[in-house]
Motif scaffolding. Structure first.
Motif, PDB file in Angstrom:
ATOM      1  N   ASN A 249       9.495  -0.327  -0.006  1.00  0.00           N
ATOM      2  CA  ASN A 249       8.179  -0.881   0.632  1.00  0.00           C
ATOM      3  C   ASN A 249       8.170  -0.297   2.161  1.00  0.00           C
ATOM      4  OD1 ASN A 249       6.051  -2.400  -0.146  1.00  0.00           O
ATOM      5  ND2 ASN A 249       6.677  -4.140   1.017  1.00  0.00           N
ATOM      6  N   ALA A 250       8.770   0.579   2.591  1.00  0.00           N
ATOM      7  CA  ALA A 250       8.784   0.600   4.201  1.00  0.00           C
ATOM      8  C   ALA A 250       7.676   1.379   4.499  1.00  0.00           C
ATOM      9  CB  ALA A 250       9.995   1.664   4.621  1.00  0.00           C
ATOM     10  N   GLY A 251       6.927   2.045   3.632  1.00  0.00           N
ATOM     11  CA  GLY A 251       5.566   2.842   3.918  1.00  0.00           C
ATOM     12  C   GLY A 251       5.686   4.147   3.650  1.00  0.00           C
ATOM     13  N   LYS A 252       6.759   4.762   2.995  1.00  0.00           N
ATOM     14  CA  LYS A 252       6.808   6.146   2.430  1.00  0.00           C
ATOM     15  C   LYS A 252       5.590   6.767   2.094  1.00  0.00           C
ATOM     16  CE  LYS A 252      10.342   5.050   0.050  1.00  0.00           C
ATOM     17  NZ  LYS A 252      10.338   3.597   0.095  1.00  0.00           N
ATOM     18  N   SER A 253       5.247   6.106   0.897  1.00  0.00           N
ATOM     19  CA  SER A 253       3.921   6.745   0.162  1.00  0.00           C
ATOM     20  C   SER A 253       2.742   6.671   1.041  1.00  0.00           C
ATOM     21  CB  SER A 253       3.442   5.901  -0.942  1.00  0.00           C
ATOM     22  OG  SER A 253       4.755   6.039  -2.012  1.00  0.00           O
ATOM     23  N   THR A 254       2.685   5.682   2.055  1.00  0.00           N
ATOM     24  CA  THR A 254       1.416   5.795   2.878  1.00  0.00           C
ATOM     25  C   THR A 254       1.714   6.772   3.913  1.00  0.00           C
ATOM     26  OG1 THR A 254       1.706   3.130   2.590  1.00  0.00           O
ATOM     27  CG2 THR A 254       0.106   4.012   4.293  1.00  0.00           C
TER      28      THR A 254
ATOM     29  N   GLY B 144       2.561  -0.900  -7.457  1.00  0.00           N
ATOM     30  CA  GLY B 144       2.493  -0.792  -6.138  1.00  0.00           C
ATOM     31  C   GLY B 144       3.888  -0.242  -5.651  1.00  0.00           C
TER      32      GLY B 144
ATOM     33  N   THR C  51       6.607   3.318  -6.061  1.00  0.00           N
ATOM     34  CA  THR C  51       7.045   4.464  -6.451  1.00  0.00           C
ATOM     35  C   THR C  51       7.814   4.538  -7.424  1.00  0.00           C
ATOM     36  OG1 THR C  51       6.272   5.259  -4.146  1.00  0.00           O
ATOM     37  CG2 THR C  51       7.289   6.850  -5.699  1.00  0.00           C
TER      38      THR C  51
ATOM     39  N   PRO D 124      11.202   7.374  -4.273  1.00  0.00           N
ATOM     40  CA  PRO D 124      11.050   5.994  -4.428  1.00  0.00           C
ATOM     41  C   PRO D 124      12.147   5.324  -3.333  1.00  0.00           C
ATOM     42  CG  PRO D 124      11.687   7.328  -6.325  1.00  0.00           C
ATOM     43  CD  PRO D 124      12.043   8.082  -5.057  1.00  0.00           C
TER      44      PRO D 124
ATOM     45  N   ASN E 108       8.159   2.267  11.284  1.00  0.00           N
ATOM     46  CA  ASN E 108       6.763   1.619  10.630  1.00  0.00           C
ATOM     47  C   ASN E 108       6.365   0.442  10.802  1.00  0.00           C
ATOM     48  OD1 ASN E 108       4.402   2.770   9.481  1.00  0.00           O
ATOM     49  ND2 ASN E 108       5.207   2.086   7.546  1.00  0.00           N
ATOM     50  N   LYS E 109       5.243   0.123  10.696  1.00  0.00           N
ATOM     51  CA  LYS E 109       4.687  -1.093  10.556  1.00  0.00           C
ATOM     52  C   LYS E 109       4.825  -1.957  11.944  1.00  0.00           C
ATOM     53  CE  LYS E 109       5.385  -1.864   5.718  1.00  0.00           C
ATOM     54  NZ  LYS E 109       5.494  -2.899   4.539  1.00  0.00           N
TER      55      LYS E 109
ATOM     56  N   ASP F 145       2.834  -2.537  13.808  1.00  0.00           N
ATOM     57  CA  ASP F 145       1.687  -3.639  14.034  1.00  0.00           C
ATOM     58  C   ASP F 145       2.018  -4.795  13.619  1.00  0.00           C
ATOM     59  OD1 ASP F 145       1.891  -2.535  11.507  1.00  0.00           O
ATOM     60  OD2 ASP F 145      -0.151  -3.385  11.139  1.00  0.00           O
ATOM     61  N   LEU F 146       3.141  -4.979  12.957  1.00  0.00           N
ATOM     62  CA  LEU F 146       3.531  -6.475  12.507  1.00  0.00           C
ATOM     63  C   LEU F 146       4.002  -7.142  13.616  1.00  0.00           C
ATOM     64  CD1 LEU F 146       4.850  -6.009   8.711  1.00  0.00           C
ATOM     65  CD2 LEU F 146       2.433  -6.541   9.614  1.00  0.00           C
TER      66      LEU F 146
ATOM     67  N   VAL G 279       2.497   3.436  12.727  1.00  0.00           N
ATOM     68  CA  VAL G 279       1.503   2.484  11.861  1.00  0.00           C
ATOM     69  C   VAL G 279       0.796   3.436  10.597  1.00  0.00           C
ATOM     70  CG1 VAL G 279      -0.020   0.470  11.604  1.00  0.00           C
ATOM     71  CG2 VAL G 279       1.019   0.949  13.959  1.00  0.00           C
ATOM     72  N   ALA G 280       1.461   3.677   9.681  1.00  0.00           N
ATOM     73  CA  ALA G 280       1.006   4.526   8.511  1.00  0.00           C
ATOM     74  C   ALA G 280      -0.275   4.257   8.121  1.00  0.00           C
ATOM     75  CB  ALA G 280       2.202   4.795   7.647  1.00  0.00           C
ATOM     76  N   THR G 281      -0.723   2.918   7.865  1.00  0.00           N
ATOM     77  CA  THR G 281      -1.671   2.382   7.384  1.00  0.00           C
ATOM     78  C   THR G 281      -3.060   3.016   8.399  1.00  0.00           C
ATOM     79  OG1 THR G 281      -1.310   0.456   8.241  1.00  0.00           O
ATOM     80  CG2 THR G 281      -1.114   0.548   5.764  1.00  0.00           C
TER      81      THR G 281
HETATM   82  N1  LIG Z   1       0.912  -3.489   8.473  1.00  0.00           N
HETATM   83  C1  LIG Z   1       1.406  -2.339   7.857  1.00  0.00           C
HETATM   84  N2  LIG Z   1       1.386  -2.215   6.609  1.00  0.00           N
HETATM   85  C2  LIG Z   1       1.792  -0.867   6.118  1.00  0.00           C
HETATM   86  C3  LIG Z   1       2.147  -0.067   6.951  1.00  0.00           C
HETATM   87  N3  LIG Z   1       2.465   1.173   6.193  1.00  0.00           N
HETATM   88  C4  LIG Z   1       2.382   0.655   4.890  1.00  0.00           C
HETATM   89  N4  LIG Z   1       1.875  -0.501   4.788  1.00  0.00           N
HETATM   90  C5  LIG Z   1       1.867  -1.424   3.770  1.00  0.00           C
HETATM   91  O1  LIG Z   1       3.078  -1.309   2.950  1.00  0.00           O
HETATM   92  C6  LIG Z   1       3.104  -1.454   1.652  1.00  0.00           C
HETATM   93  C7  LIG Z   1       4.055  -0.478   1.022  1.00  0.00           C
HETATM   94  O2  LIG Z   1       3.556   0.773   1.372  1.00  0.00           O
HETATM   95  P1  LIG Z   1       4.214   1.982   0.323  1.00  0.00           P
HETATM   96  O3  LIG Z   1       3.777   3.188   1.080  1.00  0.00           O
HETATM   97  O4  LIG Z   1       3.686   1.985  -1.020  1.00  0.00           O
HETATM   98  O5  LIG Z   1       5.643   2.000   0.741  1.00  0.00           O
HETATM   99  P2  LIG Z   1       6.688   2.769   0.007  1.00  0.00           P
HETATM  100  O6  LIG Z   1       7.931   2.939   0.949  1.00  0.00           O
HETATM  101  O7  LIG Z   1       6.328   4.019  -0.515  1.00  0.00           O
HETATM  102  O8  LIG Z   1       7.286   1.637  -1.136  1.00  0.00           O
HETATM  103  P3  LIG Z   1       8.163   2.227  -2.379  1.00  0.00           P
HETATM  104  O9  LIG Z   1       7.882   3.336  -2.897  1.00  0.00           O
HETATM  105  O10 LIG Z   1       8.033   0.890  -3.457  1.00  0.00           O
HETATM  106  O11 LIG Z   1       9.776   1.949  -2.056  1.00  0.00           O
HETATM  107  C8  LIG Z   1       1.613  -1.187   1.324  1.00  0.00           C
HETATM  108  O12 LIG Z   1       1.126  -2.607   1.040  1.00  0.00           O
HETATM  109  C9  LIG Z   1       1.031  -0.587   2.589  1.00  0.00           C
HETATM  110  O13 LIG Z   1      -0.129  -0.798   2.821  1.00  0.00           O
HETATM  111  C10 LIG Z   1       1.959  -0.155   8.441  1.00  0.00           C
HETATM  112  O14 LIG Z   1       2.243   0.748   9.322  1.00  0.00           O
HETATM  113  N5  LIG Z   1       1.592  -1.267   8.807  1.00  0.00           N
END
Ligand SMILES: Nc1nc2c(ncn2[C@@H]2O[C@H](COP(=O)(O)OP(=O)(O)OP(=O)(O)O)[C@@H](O)[C@H]2O)c(=O)[nH]1
Ligand SMILES: [Mg+2]
Lengths: 392, 133
Positions: free
Chosen positions: A245-250, A266, A268, A289, A341-342, A344-345, A370-372
């Motif tokens: 959930n760190a934001g890799k896919s994003t 939600g 990977t 993942p 990442n994140k 913004d939190l 902030v990947a989003t």
């Molecule tokens: N606030 C915030 N949320 C983010 C950011 N980057 C990603 N997210 C959110 O974090 C959640 C997980 O993002 P993913 O990109 O799916 O994370 P992941 O690392 O691929 O997750 P896994 O594949 O499950 O390990 C999603 O709801 C994104 O929208 C960011 O920079 N800031």
């Protein structure tokens, strides 16, 4: 030898390199494009020539192997250029006894002095900013070494007078190490080439070394060629990894115009994939993942990894240990950048605090992202690219 | 030898592509990078290579987890077509897409032949001097 300002440099067209070279190779300078096997080094010389001609610089191309029509057709694969900016020295038409519309023609291919007279005349009259000699092994194979080395120096001197950057292509078949060091010593930069086959895929790479003490020396830079685009730096695999959930896919999504994620509910379950093409760098991006139960996926993809983007959620220091572990899964001695990442939190840690808590080696880049919102992600990739090619 | 590996592989893929009801053929490496392909323009060969590697990697893992013996092939059986991902030597995965109503006997025979040819080519390339440069 060096100066400042645009007109004092000729761009390679490979942006990461040009930045490191403060705008390109200095005018004048001498480049040796060297390999001890036939490789694709002509690609770089042709790319260099077309870059010049299309930027409106006069470029002189001396070709001992191809008829000018063929050479021009092959050069146009590197992009459009105004034909009159690329001046050819034609060594073939007279041998084949065909007409040539090129301004400079070598009449007697068995006369070293005469050959070089034509080249020197072309340099003096055209005052080119770029000169390509394709190639010196042709002369080395046909004439006495001492005479060739004398003419080599003569061309360098003339090119220096018009402040040109000269590219000598050279495959060494016959010369000894002592002669080679003499040739290197005539050059300001040596570009070496290497091709290797791994599991059915051919990779080309080059390495640039400045001869001056303390000058630039890159790592092996993998490159690829595409019609009309020319030569680009190419990373066959950048891995994006990090905890759940760190934001890799994003991150993969925000880097790549088109990407795929094999996500279920939600998270990977297989991988993310996309390709990027920015500022002369092309890369294939593979996201992993984050969950431990999918760790076997690493074994599939963690091969021939050029570099790693390690994504951590900056507000979750409890996951940092896991992040370090994932880096180890990919393997030792692979360049990596940490994406904080994140940011913004609320409660997100700053780069220094993250470096400390993760106990990162001195100098490891930690880039707030902030990947989003697509913030910082590209910068992180560019930093990684510079680390891989060794210009950072 | 190494220089003409790619055209030789493409020739093997093209031959397989000519079998009736074979729609597309590609060769990926086990780690998901593309080696060569004869796919229609509408398919992205690099993505397909990555997916095939994940399918084969996962299938192999499942096979060994369940004690099914050495992995040979994964088949994705879908609406209009099947996708066969067949191990080709240590390094390769041969990806073959065929129409659902294809003569599978002929297809499997031809896939087997192509796998053998590719395995030989890749092995020979691996022992060529450039291999460890
Ligand atoms: N606030 C915030 N949320 C983010 C950011 N980057 C990603 N997210 C959110 O974090 C959640 C997980 O993002 P993913 O990109 O799916 O994370 P992941 O690392 O691929 O997750 P896994 O594949 O499950 O390990 C999603 O709801 C994104 O929208 C960011 O920079 N800031
Ligand atoms: Mg993900």
């Amino acid at each position: 030898m060096t100066g400042s300002g645009e007109g004092d440099r000729v761009r390679t067209g490979i942006q990461v390199l040009d930045e490191r070279l403060k705008g390109g190779f200095p005018r004048p300078s001498t480049l040796l494009l060297f390999s001890d096997k036939p490789t694709e080094k002509r690609l770089l010389a042709e790319n260099f020539a077309v870059q010049g001609a299309s930027a409106g610089e006069t470029t002189l191309y001396v070709d001992f192997f191809r008829a000018p029509t063929l050479a021009r057709a092959e050069l146009s694969r590197f992009g459009k250029y105004p034909a009159d900016h690329l001046v050819m020295v034609d060594a073939i038409s007279s041998q084949l006894m065909v007409d040539s519309s090129e301004a400079y023609r070598i009449k007697d291919i068995d006369d070293l002095r005469g050959i070089c007279d034509v080249i020197v005349q072309a340099i003096q009259e055209q005052k080119p900013s770029r000169i390509v000699i394709d190639s010196m092994e042709f002369l080395a194979d046909h004439f006495h070494k001492e005479a060739v080395l004398d003419q080599w120096k003569r061309i360098i001197d003339e090119a220096e007078r018009v402040r040109g950057v000269t590219c000598f292509l050279f495959i060494n078949w016959t010369y000894h190490e002592r002669d080679l060091s003499a040739i290197r010593a005539l050059s300001d930069f040596v570009v070496e080439f290497q091709s290797s086959m791994r599991g059915g895929i051919l990779r080309n790479s080059m390495r640039i070394s400045e001869m001056e003490e303390g000058g630039i020396r890159t790592n092996w830079i993998p490159y690829t060629f595409k019609d009309l685009v020319g030569v680009t730096v190419y990373f066959p695999r950048i891995m994006v990894t990090g905890p759940f959930n760190a934001g890799k896919s994003t991150v993969v999504r925000s880097l790549c115009e088109k990407s795929i994620s094999i996500d279920r509910m939600g998270t990977t379950v297989a991988f993310d994939y996309g390709s990027v093409n920015i500022t002369g760098i092309e890369a294939e991006i593979f996201g992993t993942p984050g969950q431990e139960r999918f760790e076997f996926i690493f074994k599939i993809f963690a091969r021939e990894v050029s570099g790693v983007l390690l994504v951590v959620d900056a507000s979750r220091p409890e996951d940092f240990e896991r992040a370090r572990h994932m880096l180890e899964l990919i393997g030792p001695r692979i360049p990596y950048v940490v994406l904080a990442n994140k940011t913004d939190l609320a409660g997100a840690l700053g780069p220094d605090a993250i470096a400390r808590k993760m106990d990162l080696p001195e100098g490891t880049p930690v880039v707030p992202t902030v990947a989003t919102e697509n913030k910082g992600v590209r910068d992180a990739l560019l930093i990684l690219a510079e680390m891989i090619i060794g210009v950072r | 030898m190494v220089d003409d590996l790619h055209p030789r592989i493409v020739a093997v893929l093209q031959e397989l592509r000519r079998i009736p009801d074979v729609m597309a053929v590609a060769l990926a490496r086990r780690d998901g990078l593309l080696i060569a392909h004869v796919l229609p323009k509408s398919m992205d060969p690099k993505r397909i290579a990555a997916m095939a590697a994940a399918i084969v990697g996962t299938s192999e893992m499942a096979a060994s987890e369940m004690g099914l013996g050495a992995f040979f092939q994964s088949i994705v059986d879908s609406g209009h077509a099947k996708m066969l991902a067949t191990g080709a030597g240590e390094e390769g995965i041969l990806i073959t897409m065929v129409r659902t109503d294809a003569n599978m006997g002929l297809v499997l025979l031809s896939v087997g032949k192509a796998v053998q040819a590719i395995t030989d080519l890749l092995e020979r390339a691996a022992v060529a001097p450039e291999a460890d440069a």
